[in-house]
Every structure is written in C-alpha cells, then in structure tokens.
Design a protein around this motif. Structure first.
Motif, PDB file in Angstrom:
ATOM      1  N   VAL A 193       5.458  13.298   0.411  1.00  0.00           N
ATOM      2  CA  VAL A 193       4.929  11.745   0.300  1.00  0.00           C
ATOM      3  C   VAL A 193       3.780  11.768  -0.721  1.00  0.00           C
ATOM      4  CG1 VAL A 193       3.727  10.371   1.881  1.00  0.00           C
ATOM      5  CG2 VAL A 193       5.584  11.578   2.815  1.00  0.00           C
ATOM      6  N   ARG A 194       2.926  12.561  -0.849  1.00  0.00           N
ATOM      7  CA  ARG A 194       1.604  12.276  -1.622  1.00  0.00           C
ATOM      8  C   ARG A 194       2.086  12.346  -3.189  1.00  0.00           C
ATOM      9  NH1 ARG A 194      -1.665   9.328   0.871  1.00  0.00           N
ATOM     10  NH2 ARG A 194      -2.998   9.876  -1.015  1.00  0.00           N
ATOM     11  N   GLU A 195       3.210  12.690  -3.495  1.00  0.00           N
ATOM     12  CA  GLU A 195       3.769  12.910  -4.936  1.00  0.00           C
ATOM     13  C   GLU A 195       4.836  11.790  -5.571  1.00  0.00           C
ATOM     14  OE1 GLU A 195       4.447  17.083  -5.821  1.00  0.00           O
ATOM     15  OE2 GLU A 195       2.796  17.619  -4.434  1.00  0.00           O
ATOM     16  N   ARG A 196       5.139  11.009  -4.795  1.00  0.00           N
ATOM     17  CA  ARG A 196       6.153   9.954  -4.955  1.00  0.00           C
ATOM     18  C   ARG A 196       5.733   8.674  -5.498  1.00  0.00           C
ATOM     19  NH1 ARG A 196       8.471  10.065   1.238  1.00  0.00           N
ATOM     20  NH2 ARG A 196       9.043  12.478   1.292  1.00  0.00           N
ATOM     21  N   SER A 243       7.405   1.570  -1.236  1.00  0.00           N
ATOM     22  CA  SER A 243       6.446   2.400  -1.648  1.00  0.00           C
ATOM     23  C   SER A 243       6.432   3.884  -0.975  1.00  0.00           C
ATOM     24  CB  SER A 243       5.100   1.719  -1.108  1.00  0.00           C
ATOM     25  OG  SER A 243       4.085   2.313  -1.776  1.00  0.00           O
ATOM     26  N   ASN A 244       6.519   4.876  -1.568  1.00  0.00           N
ATOM     27  CA  ASN A 244       6.413   6.206  -1.265  1.00  0.00           C
ATOM     28  C   ASN A 244       7.693   6.684  -0.204  1.00  0.00           C
ATOM     29  OD1 ASN A 244       4.045   7.048  -2.994  1.00  0.00           O
ATOM     30  ND2 ASN A 244       3.348   5.344  -1.741  1.00  0.00           N
ATOM     31  N   LYS A 245       8.744   6.025  -0.278  1.00  0.00           N
ATOM     32  CA  LYS A 245       9.539   6.258   0.937  1.00  0.00           C
ATOM     33  C   LYS A 245      10.454   7.596   0.701  1.00  0.00           C
ATOM     34  CE  LYS A 245       9.898   1.784   3.061  1.00  0.00           C
ATOM     35  NZ  LYS A 245      11.010   0.712   3.754  1.00  0.00           N
ATOM     36  N   ASP A 246      11.178   7.695   1.899  1.00  0.00           N
ATOM     37  CA  ASP A 246      11.918   8.802   1.938  1.00  0.00           C
ATOM     38  C   ASP A 246      12.767   9.161   0.750  1.00  0.00           C
ATOM     39  OD1 ASP A 246      10.396   9.942   4.132  1.00  0.00           O
ATOM     40  OD2 ASP A 246      11.973   9.624   5.412  1.00  0.00           O
ATOM     41  N   PHE A 247      13.523   7.918   0.610  1.00  0.00           N
ATOM     42  CA  PHE A 247      14.836   7.926  -0.489  1.00  0.00           C
ATOM     43  C   PHE A 247      14.367   8.243  -1.941  1.00  0.00           C
ATOM     44  CE2 PHE A 247      13.391   3.598  -1.221  1.00  0.00           C
ATOM     45  CZ  PHE A 247      13.714   3.306  -2.657  1.00  0.00           C
ATOM     46  N   VAL A 248      12.904   7.723  -2.345  1.00  0.00           N
ATOM     47  CA  VAL A 248      12.252   8.409  -3.384  1.00  0.00           C
ATOM     48  C   VAL A 248      12.068   9.850  -3.367  1.00  0.00           C
ATOM     49  CG1 VAL A 248      10.168   8.019  -4.939  1.00  0.00           C
ATOM     50  CG2 VAL A 248      11.308   6.166  -3.770  1.00  0.00           C
TER      51      VAL A 248
END
Length: 287
Positions: A233-236, A220-225
């Motif tokens: 973060v808020r757009e993942r 969920s919303n991690k850096d790899f995404v």
C-alpha cells in the motif's frame, strides 16, 4: 456537459481533486492519522492549501472490520461536517456514506455531495439527495454487501455492466427529483471487482465519459495498482499517479485521492497538454 457541486458549476474539461478525510481509526492507508477531530480539521486546512477542490469525509472504512452502526457513523461525521462548513463556507463538502439516515444528518449540517460508494445499497439515500438538492455519486459495485470483499466475481463485459448500473442509478435519482447536473457516476475500481476488471475499466474509461454523466474515479493506492506493480500500500503512489494521468486523458472529471498536491500537478499537466489550461508561465525561447 456541465455539472454542479455546491454553488459551483464546472464544464466538461474540469479535473477536480477530491481530498479524502477519514474519520476512522483503521483506514487502510492512513491508519487513523485523521481519526481525532482536530487532526482531521488540520488535514482539511492542509489539502485546501494544496489545491483540493472538494473534500470527502468518511466515517467507516470500506474493508471488513468492526461493525459500525448508524449512530456511531453519525457521531464521527455529522458534527465534523458542521465544523468544516462553519470554517470554510465556500468549500465543497462530500460525505462518503451509503446510509440514508447519515445522509440526512450531514445534509442538515451543510454537506454538498453524498458519495454513495456502495451502489444504492440503501435506496433511500437518493431520496435524501433529491430532498436536499445536493449532488450524488452513483457507483457500480455489482450489488455486493457493503464492506465485503469480492470473491470470484465474473462479468461478460465489466465496462458495459458498470455503465448499465451507474446510469440506471443516475436516471432513478433524476426521477426522484434530483437535478440532472448534480449526479455523477463512478465505476468504483476494486469494489465488486478483481484487478483485471479495474484495469479494464481504466483502459476503457472514455466509454463511461461518453454517457454524458460526469465521471468520478477513486484510484488512490488501491489493490489493482498494487497487483499491477506487485507493491504494498505505501508504495503505490507513482502507480496511482500514472493511472490518474490515463484517466484524466480519458476525460474523467473528479479524482478522490490521498496525495492532493501530486494529483493536482498531474491533472494540471494533462489539462495543459490537452489544451484546456494555459501554461502557468511561458519564458523559454521567448525572451
């Protein structure tokens, strides 16, 4: 392959939503939204209504930050576990901790799962899980120190290493007395990895599923995404849901998430396409 969490049993086609409940003032995503106990309790009610199968309560953010000792971590989560258990006797409650002392305290208050997000940093946690007969999540972090970021970590084959590490932890837990069907494994995207590693783990997640251990993913919303899409973060969310759909098709069983309703729909749709879930209604072309 079947597995058990709390009093419930699931089969190999299960796709469960694990809702994140952060008892922290500084989490990377919700920025303390559920730091207050009442706010966290209201969030539990909300995610249950949205279709969460279980919740995961954490008292320390994963990223570097202020030192949080055992006593403070316990203060944040133990009484809250007791409160949730009293209000939701049938809800599966997981606690995200790597410390055996905290694990013992939450199990005494009714926790069903110990989510060891730091890959056996405290070997005593598995002993606690075995003692209380609860489920446990074994993760691959390349033995990094808890709450540190990876730096130039390399693998010959990250998937093979994740399988080796998590299966070894799982077998050790069983050797300590845990029931085999209460142990899950997690490749731990981003933990001890760069984004290339996390993408590779997603692409080849079916290899972890093929081990026969139920697989949990925390996407969920991690850096790899964010790095895949060059988004903050808020757009993942959309990228997370795409990764969730791929992981579901690969056969993962439990999904630790912030967006519960959206994840529930993605997993139900994949289950229907895979033939593991019927249509909710069928009228088109039939009337």
């Amino acid at each position: 392959m079947r597995f058990r969490l709390g009093e419930r049993e699931f089969d190999e086609h299960a796709r469960l939503v694990m809702a994140i409940i952060n008892r922290t003032p500084d989490s990377f995503y919700d920025k303390g939204l559920t730091w207050a106990a009442d706010a966290a309790f209201d969030r539990v009610a909300e995610v249950v209504d949205q279709g969460a199968d279980l919740i995961d309560i954490g008292g320390i953010k994963a990223a570097p930050g202020a030192e949080i000792g055992i006593e403070e971590e316990a203060r944040r989560v133990v009484d809250f576990v007791a409160r949730v258990r009293g209000a939701y006797p049938d809800l599966i409650i997981s606690v995200d901790t790597w410390r055996a002392e905290v694990g013992r305290a939450v199990c005494s208050e009714g926790a069903d799962v110990l989510n060891d997000a730091w890959g056996g940093a405290d070997p005593g946690l598995a002993e606690v899980a075995a003692e209380f007969g609860v489920a446990m999540v074994c993760t691959h972090t390349n033995s990094v120190t808890p709450r540190t970021r990876p730096h130039r970590i390399e693998y010959d084959d990250v998937v093979a290493e994740a399988i080796r590490s998590t299966v070894a932890q799982a077998e050790r837990a069983v050797a300590l007395g845990m029931e085999r069907d209460r142990v899950l494994i997690d490749p731990a995207h981003d933990f001890g990895k760069n984004s290339f590693h996390s993408v590779e783990l997603t692409r080849r997640l079916d290899e972890m599923v093929a081990t026969g251990w139920p697989v949990l993913v925390s996407l969920s919303n991690k850096d790899f995404v964010g790095e895949a899409l060059d988004l903050p973060v808020r757009e993942r969310v959309i990228g997370t849901l795409a990764t969730t759909a791929v992981s579901a098709w690969q056969g993962a069983h439990v999904y630790r998430v912030h967006e519960v309703a959206e994840t529930r729909q993605v997993l139900d749709m994949v289950s229907t396409i895979a033939g593991h879930r019927p249509l909710a209604r069928a009228v088109r072309g039939l009337a």
